[in-house]
Design a protein around this motif. Structure first.
Motif, PDB file in Angstrom:
ATOM      1  N   GLU A  98       0.816  -1.207   0.000  1.00  0.00           N
ATOM      2  CA  GLU A  98       0.000   0.000   0.000  1.00  0.00           C
ATOM      3  C   GLU A  98       0.857   1.268   0.000  1.00  0.00           C
ATOM      4  O   GLU A  98       0.429   2.314  -0.478  1.00  0.00           O
ATOM      5  N   LEU A  99       2.064   1.165   0.533  1.00  0.00           N
ATOM      6  CA  LEU A  99       3.001   2.294   0.502  1.00  0.00           C
ATOM      7  C   LEU A  99       3.779   2.337  -0.813  1.00  0.00           C
ATOM      8  O   LEU A  99       4.653   3.185  -0.983  1.00  0.00           O
ATOM      9  N   HIS A 100       3.469   1.386  -1.720  1.00  0.00           N
ATOM     10  CA  HIS A 100       4.120   1.313  -3.034  1.00  0.00           C
ATOM     11  C   HIS A 100       5.627   1.100  -2.907  1.00  0.00           C
ATOM     12  O   HIS A 100       6.403   1.626  -3.699  1.00  0.00           O
ATOM     13  N   GLN A 101       6.014   0.304  -1.891  1.00  0.00           N
ATOM     14  CA  GLN A 101       7.415  -0.040  -1.672  1.00  0.00           C
ATOM     15  C   GLN A 101       7.654  -1.437  -2.241  1.00  0.00           C
ATOM     16  O   GLN A 101       7.572  -2.444  -1.531  1.00  0.00           O
ATOM     17  N   GLY A 102       7.943  -1.501  -3.540  1.00  0.00           N
ATOM     18  CA  GLY A 102       8.061  -2.785  -4.205  1.00  0.00           C
ATOM     19  C   GLY A 102       9.126  -3.682  -3.612  1.00  0.00           C
ATOM     20  O   GLY A 102       8.873  -4.849  -3.297  1.00  0.00           O
ATOM     21  N   GLY A 103      10.352  -3.151  -3.447  1.00  0.00           N
ATOM     22  CA  GLY A 103      11.430  -3.963  -2.897  1.00  0.00           C
ATOM     23  C   GLY A 103      11.138  -4.443  -1.489  1.00  0.00           C
ATOM     24  O   GLY A 103      11.381  -5.607  -1.150  1.00  0.00           O
ATOM     25  N   GLU A 104      10.588  -3.554  -0.651  1.00  0.00           N
ATOM     26  CA  GLU A 104      10.265  -3.927   0.727  1.00  0.00           C
ATOM     27  C   GLU A 104       9.168  -4.988   0.768  1.00  0.00           C
ATOM     28  O   GLU A 104       9.222  -5.919   1.580  1.00  0.00           O
ATOM     29  N   SER A 105       8.159  -4.862  -0.099  1.00  0.00           N
ATOM     30  CA  SER A 105       7.073  -5.845  -0.105  1.00  0.00           C
ATOM     31  C   SER A 105       7.602  -7.222  -0.508  1.00  0.00           C
ATOM     32  O   SER A 105       7.164  -8.244   0.038  1.00  0.00           O
ATOM     33  N   VAL A 106       8.559  -7.281  -1.444  1.00  0.00           N
ATOM     34  CA  VAL A 106       9.148  -8.562  -1.841  1.00  0.00           C
ATOM     35  C   VAL A 106       9.964  -9.145  -0.688  1.00  0.00           C
ATOM     36  O   VAL A 106       9.903 -10.357  -0.415  1.00  0.00           O
ATOM     37  N   ARG A 107      10.724  -8.310   0.018  1.00  0.00           N
ATOM     38  CA  ARG A 107      11.486  -8.794   1.176  1.00  0.00           C
ATOM     39  C   ARG A 107      10.557  -9.320   2.261  1.00  0.00           C
ATOM     40  O   ARG A 107      10.806 -10.369   2.863  1.00  0.00           O
ATOM     41  N   GLN A 108       9.464  -8.609   2.517  1.00  0.00           N
ATOM     42  CA  GLN A 108       8.518  -9.055   3.531  1.00  0.00           C
ATOM     43  C   GLN A 108       7.828 -10.348   3.096  1.00  0.00           C
ATOM     44  O   GLN A 108       7.535 -11.221   3.919  1.00  0.00           O
ATOM     45  N   ALA A 109       7.559 -10.472   1.795  1.00  0.00           N
ATOM     46  CA  ALA A 109       6.930 -11.697   1.285  1.00  0.00           C
ATOM     47  C   ALA A 109       7.839 -12.901   1.505  1.00  0.00           C
ATOM     48  O   ALA A 109       7.387 -13.988   1.888  1.00  0.00           O
TER      49      ALA A 109
END
Length: 417
Positions: free
Chosen positions: A320-331
């Motif tokens: 939702e924050l449009h943080q692509g790299g962070e969302s992949v790391r969290q995934a």
């Protein structure tokens, strides 16, 4: 206001894309700067598109705009009546009419006796279990609700003492909560609000803190999903419920602690939708601390709040924050944890796919959407984010990616086989 001063209706006149964009953006209460920020563009870029100084964006950007403005049919934005892409709600589940009829019923003259409370609670527990375990969960609970709703209503009407009435209201509120999961993303916004409001009323009448928290959690979601103009209302319901529940936490049951944690995360979810990075992650941290107080195997039956869900929630915040790299790391961090609920597991896969898409990994996004389909086909079928990715990749320059996206579109019922 005279008819000459009234804004044009985007559906009545052959307006160009920019004019439709301006009207739909204004109706959602979003400024040019806000929309531009969510798109990674400036407010002046949005103005340029709206005024016709810049040409209509490519399909991927049009779909992102449609997602942000919660446009249900792409033709509303493009003006092309040959392009009817129902983004956030399909044509409606086959059981929607029967569920709606049950919600709308008003059993004042019913002669038969209401089922015993214990029997109603057992039916409700079975319905929740089916909701979490069935791949076709909408079909399953859609078959149960038309009988469960009037029976729960009747139990409240026939309660003879105040304690009996409060106990019946607990069941009725939870039935409406289950019903809201069914009507979400269906093409009947008025029905969704009717269910949410009745759930709030029944919950308050029950005087049960856990049930009140669940109803508030669902109402906040309904407000937030209505668009940016309703974020303040979502926060108001959410924070009021937290203020009510927090004094109870020192001696709270696991269910009350869990619904408080779920509401805390929801506040962070709305903050992320606003683009408030620090606030969003602060609420996530607070929710995680509450999850850590729960037993390791605990799983909230309505919200899915648990230790297991916090990784999935982190993916959602980053997306939702449009943080692509962070969302992949969290995934990657969350992937080792199994989410018991099939629809919630599918929802997590969709959020992961959004993260991969943001990070420029379309192949991984499509593969993850396929996993979502395996977990719960009826979850992905009605999810607008998933549809946007599929439609965008169906026009990819890569033949293999186009084929994979098209095959998934057929599975979702978006394209004929």
């Amino acid at each position: 206001m005279s008819s000459e001063d009234a804004p044009p209706d985007p559906y009545a006149n052959p307006l160009v894309f920019g004019q439709r964009l301006q009207i739909l953006r204004t109706r959602k209460g979003m400024t040019r700067e806000q929309l531009g920020g969510f798109l990674g563009k400036s407010g002046s870029w949005v103005k340029g598109v709206e005024t016709g100084r810049l040409k209509t964006p490519k399909l991927d950007m049009v779909l992102r705009v449609a997602e942000l403005l919660r446009v249900r049919d792409l033709s509303e934005l493009t003006g092309d009546q040959s392009v009817h892409v129902e983004l956030f709600s399909g044509p409606g589940h086959p059981r929607l009419a029967a569920v709606k009829a049950a919600v709308d019923s008003f059993p004042l003259t019913t002669r038969h006796e209401a089922p015993p409370p214990a029997y109603l609670r057992a039916r409700l527990a079975r319905a929740w279990a089916v909701r979490h375990s069935a791949p076709n969960h909408r079909e399953a609970i859609g078959a149960l609700l038309p009988d469960l709703i009037p029976d729960a209503q009747l139990a409240v009407r026939q309660a003879e003492t105040a304690p009996e009435r409060r106990a019946a209201q607990v069941v009725l509120a939870e039935v409406y909560s289950l019903c809201q999961f069914f009507v979400a993303y269906q093409p009947d916004a008025a029905l969704l609000w009717r269910v949410a409001e009745r759930g709030l009323v029944a919950a308050q009448e029950s005087e049960d803190p856990h049930v009140i928290g669940v109803a508030a959690w669902l109402a906040a979601q309904a407000h937030r999903d209505a668009g940016p103009a309703h974020f303040d209302a979502a926060d108001a319901v959410n924070l009021e419920a937290l203020t009510y529940l927090e004094p109870l936490l020192p001696d709270a049951s696991d269910d009350v602690l869990a619904i408080t944690g779920a509401l805390t995360f929801e506040a962070g979810y709305t903050a992320a939708r606003r683009g408030q990075t620090g606030t969003a992650w602060r609420y996530w941290d607070q929710a995680r601390a509450m999850a850590d107080r729960l037993p390791e195997e605990y799983y909230h039956p309505v919200t899915s709040f648990s230790r297991a869900i916090m990784g999935a929630h982190a993916v959602t915040v980053a997306v939702e924050l449009h943080q692509g790299g962070e969302s992949v790391r969290q995934a990657a961090a969350a992937d080792a944890v199994t989410i018991p609920s099939r629809p919630r597991r599918a929802r997590h896969r969709i959020e992961e796919a959004r993260g991969y898409h943001l990070d420029g990994q379309p192949e991984a996004a499509l593969a993850t959407l396929s996993q979502a389909h395996e977990a719960a086909p009826e979850t992905i079928r009605y999810n607008g984010y998933a549809k946007r990715i599929v439609f965008e990749e169906a026009e990819s320059k890569s033949p293999a990616r186009r084929r994979r996206a098209s095959e998934l579109a057929v599975k979702l019922g978006l394209l004929a086989a």
